[in-house]
Design a protein around this motif. Structure first.
Motif, PDB file in Angstrom:
ATOM      1  N   LYS A 143       6.587   0.523 -11.132  1.00 38.63           N
ATOM      2  CA  LYS A 143       5.736  -0.665 -11.291  1.00 38.63           C
ATOM      3  C   LYS A 143       5.814  -1.479 -10.004  1.00 38.63           C
ATOM      4  O   LYS A 143       6.896  -1.698  -9.463  1.00 38.63           O
ATOM      5  N   LEU A 144       4.657  -1.915  -9.526  1.00 40.58           N
ATOM      6  CA  LEU A 144       4.594  -2.696  -8.290  1.00 40.58           C
ATOM      7  C   LEU A 144       3.961  -4.057  -8.583  1.00 40.58           C
ATOM      8  O   LEU A 144       2.908  -4.139  -9.214  1.00 40.58           O
ATOM      9  N   ASN A 145       4.624  -5.110  -8.135  1.00 42.72           N
ATOM     10  CA  ASN A 145       4.120  -6.466  -8.339  1.00 42.72           C
ATOM     11  C   ASN A 145       3.634  -7.061  -7.010  1.00 42.72           C
ATOM     12  O   ASN A 145       4.437  -7.520  -6.186  1.00 42.72           O
ATOM     13  N   TYR A 146       2.333  -6.985  -6.815  1.00 38.69           N
ATOM     14  CA  TYR A 146       1.701  -7.612  -5.645  1.00 38.69           C
ATOM     15  C   TYR A 146       0.260  -7.896  -6.038  1.00 38.69           C
ATOM     16  O   TYR A 146      -0.563  -6.984  -6.191  1.00 38.69           O
ATOM     17  N   ALA A 147      -0.036  -9.165  -6.220  1.00 41.81           N
ATOM     18  CA  ALA A 147      -1.264  -9.582  -6.912  1.00 41.81           C
ATOM     19  C   ALA A 147      -2.575  -9.201  -6.231  1.00 41.81           C
ATOM     20  O   ALA A 147      -3.618  -9.112  -6.897  1.00 41.81           O
ATOM     21  N   SER A 148      -2.583  -8.990  -4.923  1.00 39.56           N
ATOM     22  CA  SER A 148      -3.855  -8.689  -4.267  1.00 39.56           C
ATOM     23  C   SER A 148      -4.258  -7.224  -4.375  1.00 39.56           C
ATOM     24  O   SER A 148      -5.370  -6.859  -3.992  1.00 39.56           O
ATOM     25  N   LEU A 149      -3.385  -6.380  -4.897  1.00 40.01           N
ATOM     26  CA  LEU A 149      -3.746  -4.973  -5.089  1.00 40.01           C
ATOM     27  C   LEU A 149      -4.786  -4.856  -6.210  1.00 40.01           C
ATOM     28  O   LEU A 149      -4.648  -5.491  -7.263  1.00 40.01           O
ATOM     29  N   PRO A 150      -5.811  -4.039  -6.039  1.00 40.23           N
ATOM     30  CA  PRO A 150      -6.837  -3.872  -7.077  1.00 40.23           C
ATOM     31  C   PRO A 150      -6.251  -3.405  -8.411  1.00 40.23           C
ATOM     32  O   PRO A 150      -6.811  -3.711  -9.477  1.00 40.23           O
ATOM     33  N   SER A 151      -5.129  -2.672  -8.362  1.00 38.00           N
ATOM     34  CA  SER A 151      -4.521  -2.148  -9.587  1.00 38.00           C
ATOM     35  C   SER A 151      -3.726  -3.202 -10.354  1.00 38.00           C
ATOM     36  O   SER A 151      -3.355  -2.990 -11.513  1.00 38.00           O
TER      37      SER A 151
ATOM     38  N   GLN B 117       0.836  -1.206   0.000  1.00 36.58           N
ATOM     39  CA  GLN B 117       0.000   0.000   0.000  1.00 36.58           C
ATOM     40  C   GLN B 117       0.866   1.250   0.000  1.00 36.58           C
ATOM     41  O   GLN B 117       0.585   2.223  -0.716  1.00 36.58           O
ATOM     42  N   PHE B 118       1.914   1.238   0.802  1.00 29.72           N
ATOM     43  CA  PHE B 118       2.827   2.386   0.843  1.00 29.72           C
ATOM     44  C   PHE B 118       3.527   2.584  -0.498  1.00 29.72           C
ATOM     45  O   PHE B 118       3.569   3.700  -1.036  1.00 29.72           O
ATOM     46  N   LEU B 119       4.049   1.523  -1.062  1.00 26.45           N
ATOM     47  CA  LEU B 119       4.797   1.609  -2.320  1.00 26.45           C
ATOM     48  C   LEU B 119       3.906   1.988  -3.505  1.00 26.45           C
ATOM     49  O   LEU B 119       4.370   2.601  -4.468  1.00 26.45           O
ATOM     50  N   SER B 120       2.638   1.653  -3.443  1.00 26.61           N
ATOM     51  CA  SER B 120       1.729   1.891  -4.571  1.00 26.61           C
ATOM     52  C   SER B 120       1.540   3.376  -4.869  1.00 26.61           C
ATOM     53  O   SER B 120       1.136   3.748  -5.974  1.00 26.61           O
ATOM     54  N   THR B 121       1.826   4.226  -3.892  1.00 25.12           N
ATOM     55  CA  THR B 121       1.640   5.673  -4.103  1.00 25.12           C
ATOM     56  C   THR B 121       2.956   6.447  -4.073  1.00 25.12           C
ATOM     57  O   THR B 121       2.937   7.673  -4.151  1.00 25.12           O
ATOM     58  N   HIS B 122       4.064   5.736  -3.961  1.00 26.64           N
ATOM     59  CA  HIS B 122       5.359   6.433  -3.875  1.00 26.64           C
ATOM     60  C   HIS B 122       5.829   6.853  -5.269  1.00 26.64           C
ATOM     61  O   HIS B 122       5.769   6.055  -6.213  1.00 26.64           O
ATOM     62  N   PRO B 123       6.312   8.094  -5.424  1.00 25.54           N
ATOM     63  CA  PRO B 123       6.718   8.585  -6.754  1.00 25.54           C
ATOM     64  C   PRO B 123       7.923   7.868  -7.363  1.00 25.54           C
ATOM     65  O   PRO B 123       8.109   7.914  -8.582  1.00 25.54           O
ATOM     66  N   LEU B 124       8.727   7.202  -6.542  1.00 28.45           N
ATOM     67  CA  LEU B 124       9.882   6.489  -7.086  1.00 28.45           C
ATOM     68  C   LEU B 124       9.499   5.141  -7.702  1.00 28.45           C
ATOM     69  O   LEU B 124      10.266   4.576  -8.482  1.00 28.45           O
TER      70      LEU B 124
END
Length: 226
Positions: A27-35, A17-24
């Protein structure tokens, strides 16, 4: 084991959740995220996103600083520890795979992988944030240095072309004009000297003709025309 996994999953979700909004993070790989593109399929097969996640920054130096500057994470390639683990797979677990093969399989050099442990979630997020703040500051500094270097380079080569002396008004252009003026003056001197020499030849020829005419004074016109 069940308690460990529950805590590891909760920590992974908090970090995701924290990494999903960080500007750096590019691409985030975590399957349970809605995105996540596979969230629906994953949700039909599992009850959570698991304890492992990864992300890309688009900048290898940024990723390196994040991995090296975390304090609570252990830098290693293992999984399933009670301690949170962090790594750069392309330089650790997958270093033996040729770079072109990794690229073809979607494994970029800047990929950061995390295996969540059972520490306090807020502590892990705070540790990640501190490391990423350092990476962000370093990136901004590099960007500023690159911009300054580019600006200096552009200034030195601005309007570099056949008319740079006119457009830029540079010292080099002025020097070229001055040199051209000197050359033109020298050429004019040569032409004047040649003209003066020719003038002297013509005067001498006129004097010779006058002498000849004086010698023929009083003779018939037919003799002068011979």
């Amino acid at each position: 084991m069940a308690l460990r996994m529950e805590r590891s999953v909760a920590n992974a979700e908090a970090m995701a959740q924290f990494l999903s909004t960080h500007p750096l993070v590019k691409k985030l790989n975590y399957a349970s995220l809605p995105s996540h593109t596979g969230a629906a399929v994953h949700g039909s097969q599992a009850t959570s996103g698991g304890a492992v996640l990864s992300f890309e920054t688009g900048d290898l130096e940024v990723s390196r600083i994040i991995v090296e500057q975390t304090k609570l994470f252990k830098v290693t390639v293992s999984f399933g520890n009670v301690i949170s683990l962090i790594s750069l797979p392309c330089f650790m677990s997958h270093a033996s795979i040729p770079a072109e093969v990794r690229a073809a399989r979607g494994l970029p050099d800047d990929l950061v992988r995390i295996s969540a442990g059972i520490e306090d979630a807020e502590d892990l997020v705070a540790d990640l944030k501190a490391a990423m703040d350092l990476a962000w500051a370093d990136k901004q500094q590099r960007m500023q240095q690159a911009a300054a270097s580019s600006s200096n380079s552009s200034s030195s080569s601005a309007f570099d072309g056949p008319h740079s002396d006119i457009v830029n008004g540079t010292v080099a252009g002025s020097a070229d004009i001055a040199a051209g003026g000197v050359k033109a003056a020298a050429a004019a001197d040569v032409l004047l000297a040649a003209a003066h020499g020719r003038e002297q030849e013509l005067l001498q020829r006129i004097q010779q003709l006058e002498s000849q005419l004086a010698g023929y004074n009083g003779q018939p016109t037919s003799v002068l025309l011979q």
